[in-house]
Write a protein that holds these residues in place. Structure first.
Motif, short mmCIF file in Angstrom:
data_model
loop_
_atom_site.label_atom_id
_atom_site.label_comp_id
_atom_site.label_asym_id
_atom_site.label_seq_id
_atom_site.Cartn_x
_atom_site.Cartn_y
_atom_site.Cartn_z
N VAL A 125 80.16 109.43 79.80
CA VAL A 125 80.00 109.56 81.25
C VAL A 125 78.96 110.63 81.57
N ARG A 126 79.01 111.75 80.85
CA ARG A 126 78.03 112.82 81.06
C ARG A 126 76.63 112.36 80.70
N LEU A 127 76.50 111.64 79.59
CA LEU A 127 75.20 111.11 79.17
C LEU A 127 74.64 110.15 80.21
N THR A 128 75.49 109.26 80.72
CA THR A 128 75.04 108.30 81.72
C THR A 128 74.61 109.01 83.01
N SER A 129 75.36 110.02 83.43
CA SER A 129 75.00 110.73 84.66
C SER A 129 73.71 111.54 84.49
N LEU A 130 73.46 112.08 83.29
CA LEU A 130 72.19 112.78 83.04
C LEU A 130 71.01 111.81 83.14
N LEU A 131 71.19 110.62 82.60
CA LEU A 131 70.11 109.62 82.68
C LEU A 131 69.93 109.13 84.12
N ARG A 132 71.02 109.05 84.88
CA ARG A 132 70.93 108.65 86.29
C ARG A 132 70.14 109.66 87.11
N LYS A 133 70.30 110.93 86.80
CA LYS A 133 69.56 111.96 87.54
C LYS A 133 68.06 111.80 87.38
N LYS A 134 67.62 111.39 86.21
CA LYS A 134 66.19 111.25 85.95
C LYS A 134 65.65 109.87 86.36
N PHE A 135 66.44 108.82 86.10
CA PHE A 135 65.93 107.47 86.27
C PHE A 135 66.53 106.71 87.46
N CYS A 136 67.45 107.31 88.18
CA CYS A 136 68.10 106.72 89.37
C CYS A 136 68.99 105.53 89.04
N HIS A 137 68.76 104.82 87.97
CA HIS A 137 69.62 103.70 87.61
C HIS A 137 69.93 103.77 86.12
N ALA A 138 71.20 103.94 85.81
CA ALA A 138 71.66 103.92 84.42
C ALA A 138 73.05 103.30 84.43
N GLU A 139 73.23 102.29 83.61
CA GLU A 139 74.49 101.54 83.58
C GLU A 139 75.07 101.59 82.17
N LEU A 140 76.30 102.03 82.06
CA LEU A 140 76.98 102.10 80.78
C LEU A 140 77.36 100.69 80.36
N VAL A 141 76.77 100.19 79.26
CA VAL A 141 76.99 98.81 78.82
C VAL A 141 78.18 98.72 77.88
N SER A 142 78.20 99.58 76.85
CA SER A 142 79.31 99.51 75.89
C SER A 142 79.51 100.85 75.19
N VAL A 143 80.77 101.07 74.80
CA VAL A 143 81.16 102.22 73.99
C VAL A 143 82.08 101.69 72.91
N GLY A 144 81.79 101.97 71.66
CA GLY A 144 82.64 101.48 70.58
C GLY A 144 82.31 102.15 69.27
N PRO A 145 83.11 101.86 68.25
CA PRO A 145 82.84 102.45 66.93
C PRO A 145 81.62 101.80 66.28
N VAL A 146 80.99 102.56 65.43
CA VAL A 146 79.82 102.05 64.70
C VAL A 146 80.32 101.16 63.58
N GLY A 147 79.82 99.93 63.52
CA GLY A 147 80.18 99.01 62.44
C GLY A 147 79.46 99.37 61.16
N LYS A 148 80.13 99.19 60.03
CA LYS A 148 79.52 99.54 58.75
C LYS A 148 78.51 98.50 58.29
N THR A 149 78.63 97.26 58.75
CA THR A 149 77.69 96.23 58.34
C THR A 149 76.48 96.18 59.26
N GLU A 150 76.49 96.99 60.27
CA GLU A 150 75.39 96.97 61.24
C GLU A 150 74.17 97.68 60.69
N GLU A 151 72.99 97.08 60.93
CA GLU A 151 71.75 97.71 60.51
C GLU A 151 71.32 98.70 61.57
N LYS A 152 70.72 99.77 61.13
CA LYS A 152 70.21 100.76 62.08
C LYS A 152 68.83 100.32 62.54
N LYS A 153 68.64 100.36 63.85
CA LYS A 153 67.33 100.07 64.41
C LYS A 153 66.72 101.40 64.80
#
Length: 115
Positions: free
Chosen positions: A54-82
């Motif tokens: 929530v704090r991260l989203t509000s910090l981005l909102r202050k700078k960019f006026c629009h920031a929407e939290l899409v998802s929060v979850g654990p990092v999957g072990k099979t997921e590739e890092k981009k």
């Protein structure tokens, strides 16, 4: 603690704004990595431990006026890092004034005398 992955959609339409968003996100405590993702490169993915989404989203909102939290979850072990590196380059050397040095004896007018 388990690592978590947070995805936030931010209105970023050029590279400079993406760089600012990643700088803001990297400055939040607990963040270990950031990446730009999405079809239009308008989502920022943040990974780390004990991140206040929530704090991260509000910090981005202050700078960019629009920031929407899409998802929060654990990092999957099979997921590739981009990873997308954003590097700020200093283009060229600083602009200092250039002075031309002339030898006074080459440009003297023989018809003019100060004495």
């Amino acid at each position: 603690m388990t690592k978590q992955k947070i995805v936030i959609k931010v209105s970023m339409n050029n590279q400079k704004l993406r760089s600012k968003a990643m700088t803001i996100a990297a400055g939040v405590s607990g963040v270990e990595g950031t990446a730009i993702q999405g079809e239009n490169k308008d989502q920022i993915e943040v990974t780390g431990e004990q991140i206040d989404s929530v704090r991260l989203t509000s910090l981005l909102r202050k700078k960019f006026c629009h920031a929407e939290l899409v998802s929060v979850g654990p990092v999957g072990k099979t997921e590739e890092k981009k990873v997308e590196a954003i590097v700020a380059w200093n283009y060229g050397a600083p602009n200092y004034p250039v002075y031309e040095i002339r030898n006074s004896y080459q440009y003297e007018d023989p018809s003019c005398s100060i004495m």
